[in-house]
Design a protein around this motif. Structure first.
Motif, PDB file in Angstrom:
ATOM      1  N   UNK A   1       0.844  -1.173   0.000  1.00 40.16           N
ATOM      2  CA  UNK A   1       0.000   0.000   0.000  1.00 40.16           C
ATOM      3  C   UNK A   1       0.894   1.242   0.000  1.00 40.16           C
ATOM      4  N   UNK A   2       0.829   2.087  -0.948  1.00 39.61           N
ATOM      5  CA  UNK A   2      -0.074   2.062  -2.097  1.00 39.61           C
ATOM      6  C   UNK A   2       0.377   1.067  -3.160  1.00 39.61           C
ATOM      7  N   UNK A   3      -0.448   0.927  -4.199  1.00 38.85           N
ATOM      8  CA  UNK A   3      -0.134  -0.007  -5.265  1.00 38.85           C
ATOM      9  C   UNK A   3       1.095   0.456  -6.039  1.00 38.85           C
ATOM     10  N   UNK A   4       1.796  -0.508  -6.610  1.00 37.52           N
ATOM     11  CA  UNK A   4       3.012  -0.224  -7.365  1.00 37.52           C
ATOM     12  C   UNK A   4       2.669   0.454  -8.686  1.00 37.52           C
ATOM     13  N   UNK A   5       3.397   1.519  -9.009  1.00 37.13           N
ATOM     14  CA  UNK A   5       3.243   2.215 -10.282  1.00 37.13           C
ATOM     15  C   UNK A   5       4.435   1.861 -11.161  1.00 37.13           C
ATOM     16  N   UNK A   6       4.166   1.212 -12.292  1.00 35.60           N
ATOM     17  CA  UNK A   6       5.211   0.762 -13.203  1.00 35.60           C
ATOM     18  C   UNK A   6       4.698   0.921 -14.621  1.00 35.60           C
ATOM     19  N   UNK A   9       1.396   2.712 -15.050  1.00 39.73           N
ATOM     20  CA  UNK A   9       0.175   1.999 -14.700  1.00 39.73           C
ATOM     21  C   UNK A   9       0.229   1.618 -13.231  1.00 39.73           C
ATOM     22  N   UNK A  10      -0.940   1.545 -12.620  1.00 37.20           N
ATOM     23  CA  UNK A  10      -1.049   1.118 -11.238  1.00 37.20           C
ATOM     24  C   UNK A  10      -1.420  -0.361 -11.242  1.00 37.20           C
ATOM     25  N   UNK A  11      -0.534  -1.193 -10.645  1.00 38.64           N
ATOM     26  CA  UNK A  11      -0.688  -2.639 -10.695  1.00 38.64           C
ATOM     27  C   UNK A  11      -1.365  -3.159  -9.436  1.00 38.64           C
ATOM     28  N   UNK A 157       1.717 -11.508 -14.892  1.00 37.39           N
ATOM     29  CA  UNK A 157       1.506 -10.150 -15.400  1.00 37.39           C
ATOM     30  C   UNK A 157       0.040  -9.938 -15.772  1.00 37.39           C
ATOM     31  N   UNK A 158      -0.568 -10.951 -16.395  1.00 38.28           N
ATOM     32  CA  UNK A 158      -1.978 -10.826 -16.761  1.00 38.28           C
ATOM     33  C   UNK A 158      -2.870 -10.718 -15.526  1.00 38.28           C
ATOM     34  N   UNK A 159      -2.528 -11.471 -14.462  1.00 41.21           N
ATOM     35  CA  UNK A 159      -3.334 -11.427 -13.240  1.00 41.21           C
ATOM     36  C   UNK A 159      -3.170 -10.083 -12.537  1.00 41.21           C
ATOM     37  N   UNK A 160      -1.943  -9.574 -12.505  1.00 41.21           N
ATOM     38  CA  UNK A 160      -1.659  -8.345 -11.769  1.00 41.21           C
ATOM     39  C   UNK A 160      -1.877  -7.096 -12.602  1.00 41.21           C
ATOM     40  N   UNK A 161      -2.147  -7.248 -13.878  1.00 35.93           N
ATOM     41  CA  UNK A 161      -2.314  -6.094 -14.751  1.00 35.93           C
ATOM     42  C   UNK A 161      -3.602  -5.361 -14.416  1.00 35.93           C
ATOM     43  N   UNK A 162      -3.501  -4.063 -14.300  1.00 34.35           N
ATOM     44  CA  UNK A 162      -4.665  -3.219 -14.025  1.00 34.35           C
ATOM     45  C   UNK A 162      -5.092  -2.532 -15.319  1.00 34.35           C
ATOM     46  N   UNK A 163      -6.307  -2.739 -15.785  1.00 32.79           N
ATOM     47  CA  UNK A 163      -6.715  -2.153 -17.060  1.00 32.79           C
ATOM     48  C   UNK A 163      -6.848  -0.643 -17.029  1.00 32.79           C
ATOM     49  N   UNK A 167      -2.271   6.455 -13.406  1.00 33.17           N
ATOM     50  CA  UNK A 167      -1.427   6.012 -12.309  1.00 33.17           C
ATOM     51  C   UNK A 167      -1.729   6.788 -11.040  1.00 33.17           C
ATOM     52  N   UNK A 168      -2.957   7.354 -10.943  1.00 29.37           N
ATOM     53  CA  UNK A 168      -3.370   8.026  -9.727  1.00 29.37           C
ATOM     54  C   UNK A 168      -4.605   7.339  -9.201  1.00 29.37           C
ATOM     55  N   UNK A 169      -5.044   7.717  -8.030  1.00 30.25           N
ATOM     56  CA  UNK A 169      -6.192   7.066  -7.416  1.00 30.25           C
ATOM     57  C   UNK A 169      -7.467   7.386  -8.185  1.00 30.25           C
ATOM     58  N   UNK A 170      -8.476   6.519  -7.930  1.00 27.41           N
ATOM     59  CA  UNK A 170      -9.740   6.681  -8.640  1.00 27.41           C
ATOM     60  C   UNK A 170     -10.515   7.892  -8.177  1.00 27.41           C
ATOM     61  N   UNK A 171     -10.237   8.390  -7.039  1.00 29.67           N
ATOM     62  CA  UNK A 171     -10.961   9.539  -6.532  1.00 29.67           C
ATOM     63  C   UNK A 171     -10.183  10.197  -5.434  1.00 29.67           C
TER      64      UNK A 171
END
Length: 680
Positions: A1-6, A9-11, A157-163, A167-171
């Motif tokens: 926490x927070x999610x990794x940014x690579x 993208x936020x993974x 990678x497919x499981x951890x990939x965030x569509x 790379x910022x929070x949703x809100x």
């Protein structure tokens, strides 16, 4: 926490989640490098192989890549182990080494291709036998391992990939409109629901359920920058704090209303056990052959097959379909399981349906001659369609004259479906024509218990005197008015720390707030928390509990303020989102965002009177093989006001475990009465 940014993208992984996979990769590659190095230095006969230049290039390159990879894995593990869950500053340089690791991985793929070319190039080693078989086997193993690792990495990678591309929070949690959800985010949640429940169908009800579940999930996770391992670590820390509070006889401080506190009936709780156990058999049988076999893995199939063999009507079910049976398989295995579990005869079953869609759940109506009742039994959750029904957790007003009652929307629609089916087919009328003096009883477990409760409320004015047995119903089922309305004819029965009767949007919000608070306060790395959780699960909690902020014994010089239980030290909660869109009136069963008419949510609770079966701590088990001792008492919604984190939260929900507990209480009571001693 927070999610990794690579890669912008936020993974779905944190920077502190590389410890365990990194250690595994580190040790595996050391063994691999050792094997290649030993063969390379002790075997010189490969110089006679065809394509030896290519082979030497591959082996030298493989050892070089493995050496570089081992160094990178060590650095990644070291950096990932620094800091705490919320303090990611010591891990800020991790993405740089991950970029380097990706580059090395690409080179590793190229050398894997090089090894494959040599191994399969015109099969020279098969034609001339110029290479020793050990050399060939080594190259084959190295190439196969390389491609297996490549496949594992691609799947990961497919499981951890965030569509999501940002790379910022949703809100923004600090904004005034903190619960205004981006439609694109809600659409993503809807797509995920459709992917997870792809077999649930594409009818109108499914589409409605997808949209409403996506709205709930997007609001619940709005502004929450976490990954799955953060949630697991938070649950472990909460379990530790809850254990401490229970040992101290304390309760967590909650902001959610505890719900109505109904007075206990004059009748002792133990007197309700025989009937509750009897109708629990009906509720369990509604799950059909799947639950029947799971309850008896050794002999369940044999018993069912023997029963079908002895009953010619069931054995020939594929040729003779009964007009009273809907959607059973060709061998009528579900019907056979119902009859075997309840002891019903063919003529006792008035109607049985295994039709299952979203908001449409299986049920059956039968004559119970033992207790002289017409029993409507509703099945619990057993499919993704049922899961969508459960997750459609918004509130909806019930159509009951003179009452202002709100209930779980998905479960209400399921109950309305069953009511309409009963009225359209005149099922109850046909049942009471055969047994006019019988009483009406509705029974169900889990989702079936919730639907049975709503159904009993809808039928109460038409069939006065009916009784409903709700075994482990969902906690977010009825508003305060509904709980009071069902107090005379609905009896809830649950076991121990069962999660489902405590599960509601309000308790989930409390759980999220408490979990974030505990995670923020811990100063230990995540891997230590996860290791501690595994140890406590296997060996139990130690006599001297560590504090959640420190997973080892507290140092004597530590600030005493850090030793306080963390659940009781919550920050001031923010207004919770209104999942229903309903503006509640009055103060019954509602909680407002602000005093004086802010946005609020109607709080929902378990129905009716509550029979709570718990393990008797006065009769502890000396050996793990000994049977536990149980006790039963009347409880209220206040006893189920928060979720208890433990392995029993899942196992206590199984109907087979509730049945065993009730049987133990019944047997103990019979023995106690036989010895003229007062019952426990």
């Amino acid at each position: 926490m927070p999610a990794l940014v690579l890669f912008r993208r936020r993974w779905r992984i944190g920077s502190d989640d590389f410890v365990f996979p990194g250690i595994w990769s580190f040790l595996f590659r050391i063994l691999w490098l050792t094997a290649v190095f030993v063969v390379y230095t002790s075997r010189v006969s490969f110089l006679e192989c065809h394509g030896r230049d290519l082979l030497m290039t591959y082996l030298i390159g493989l050892m070089t890549i493995l050496s570089v990879t081992i160094c990178l894995e060590f650095i990644v593990v070291y950096i990932s182990a620094q800091g705490s869950i919320f303090n990611a500053s010591p891990r800020r340089h991790l993405p740089l080494f991950l970029y380097v690791r990706v580059f090395v991985f690409i080179i590793e793929i190229l050398f894997s291709i090089l090894g494959a070319i040599w191994m399969f190039s015109e099969f020279e080693f098969d034609k001339t036998n110029s290479c020793e078989r050990n050399i060939v086997r080594l190259v084959q193993a190295a190439v196969i391992i390389s491609w297996v690792l490549l496949f594992v990495v691609c799947v990961s990678v497919l499981v951890l990939f965030n569509p999501w591309h940002h790379d910022h929070r949703d809100g923004d949690d600090n904004g005034e409109e903190e619960h205004v959800i981006n439609p694109a985010v809600q659409l993503k949640w809807e797509q995920r629901c459709k992917m997870l429940c792809c077999c649930a169908g594409k009818d109108d009800n499914s589409q409605v359920a997808y949209a409403e579940v996506a709205a709930i999930l997007s609001k619940f996770f709005h502004g929450l920058d976490t990954v799955p391992s953060d949630i697991i670590a938070g649950l472990i820390l909460m379990q530790l704090e809850q254990e401490r509070l229970m040992r101290n006889g304390e309760q967590p401080t909650l902001t959610r209303p505890c719900g109505p506190c109904l007075s206990a009936p004059s009748q002792p709780a133990i007197e309700e056990v025989p009937q509750a156990l009897h109708y629990l058999r009906f509720a369990s049988s509604a799950y059909g052959w799947k639950m029947f076999v799971c309850a008896d893995l050794c002999c369940g199939i044999c018993k069912l097959c023997e029963y079908c063999k002895n009953d010619q009507r069931i054995c020939c079910g594929c040729l003779r379909q009964s007009s009273r049976t809907e959607k059973d398989n060709c061998c009528q295995c579900d019907t056979a399981a119902v009859k075997y579990t309840t002891g019903l005869e063919e003529e006792d079953i008035i109607y049985i349906s295994f039709h299952n869609k979203v908001f449409e759940i299986p049920f059956f109506v039968a004559l119970d001659h033992e207790y002289q009742s017409v029993v409507v039994t509703i099945r619990g959750s057993l499919s993704f369609r049922d899961a969508l029904t459960d997750a459609t957790a918004e509130s909806i007003k019930l159509d009951i004259e003179g009452q202002e009652i709100y209930a779980h929307k998905g479960i209400t629609q399921s109950a309305v479906y069953i009511r309409d089916k009963l009225e359209k087919e005149h099922i109850l009328e046909r049942a009471f024509q055969q047994a006019p003096d019988y009483k009406l009883v509705i029974a169900g477990h889990s989702l079936g218990a919730g639907a049975g409760t709503i159904l009993s409320m809808l039928l109460y004015n038409t069939w006065p005197g009916l009784k409903c047995y709700a075994f482990a119903p969902p906690g977010g089922l009825l508003s305060t008015e509904g709980v009071n309305y069902t107090s005379d004819f609905v009896m809830t029965v649950l076991l121990g720390e069962d999660l489902v009767p405590r599960l509601a949007l309000g308790t989930l919000e409390e759980l999220k707030a408490r979990m974030i608070d505990v995670v923020k306060r811990t100063d230990r790395p995540k891997y230590q928390t996860l290791l501690g959780g595994c140890w406590w699960t296997v060996c139990g909690f130690p006599e001297n509990l560590p504090y959640s902020s420190v997973l080892s014994d507290v140092h004597p010089t530590e600030d005493p303020e850090s030793r306080r239980p963390l659940i009781n030290n919550q920050s001031t909660p923010r207004p919770r989102p209104n999942y229903t869109g309903v503006q509640p009136e009055g103060n019954g069963g509602t909680v407002g965002g602000e005093a004086g008419g802010g946005r609020g949510r109607i709080e929902l609770y378990p129905p009716g009177r509550i029979l709570w079966v718990t393990e008797d701590v006065r009769h502890t088990r000396r050996l793990c093989c000994n049977k536990p001792s149980y006790k039963i008492r009347w409880a209220t919604c206040q006893d189920l006001s928060h979720i208890i984190i433990s392995p029993a939260m899942v196992t206590d929900h199984l109907p087979i475990n509730l049945s065993k507990a009730l049987q133990e209480i019944e047997e103990t009571t019979c023995v106690t009465f036989h010895t003229d001693e007062p019952p426990v």
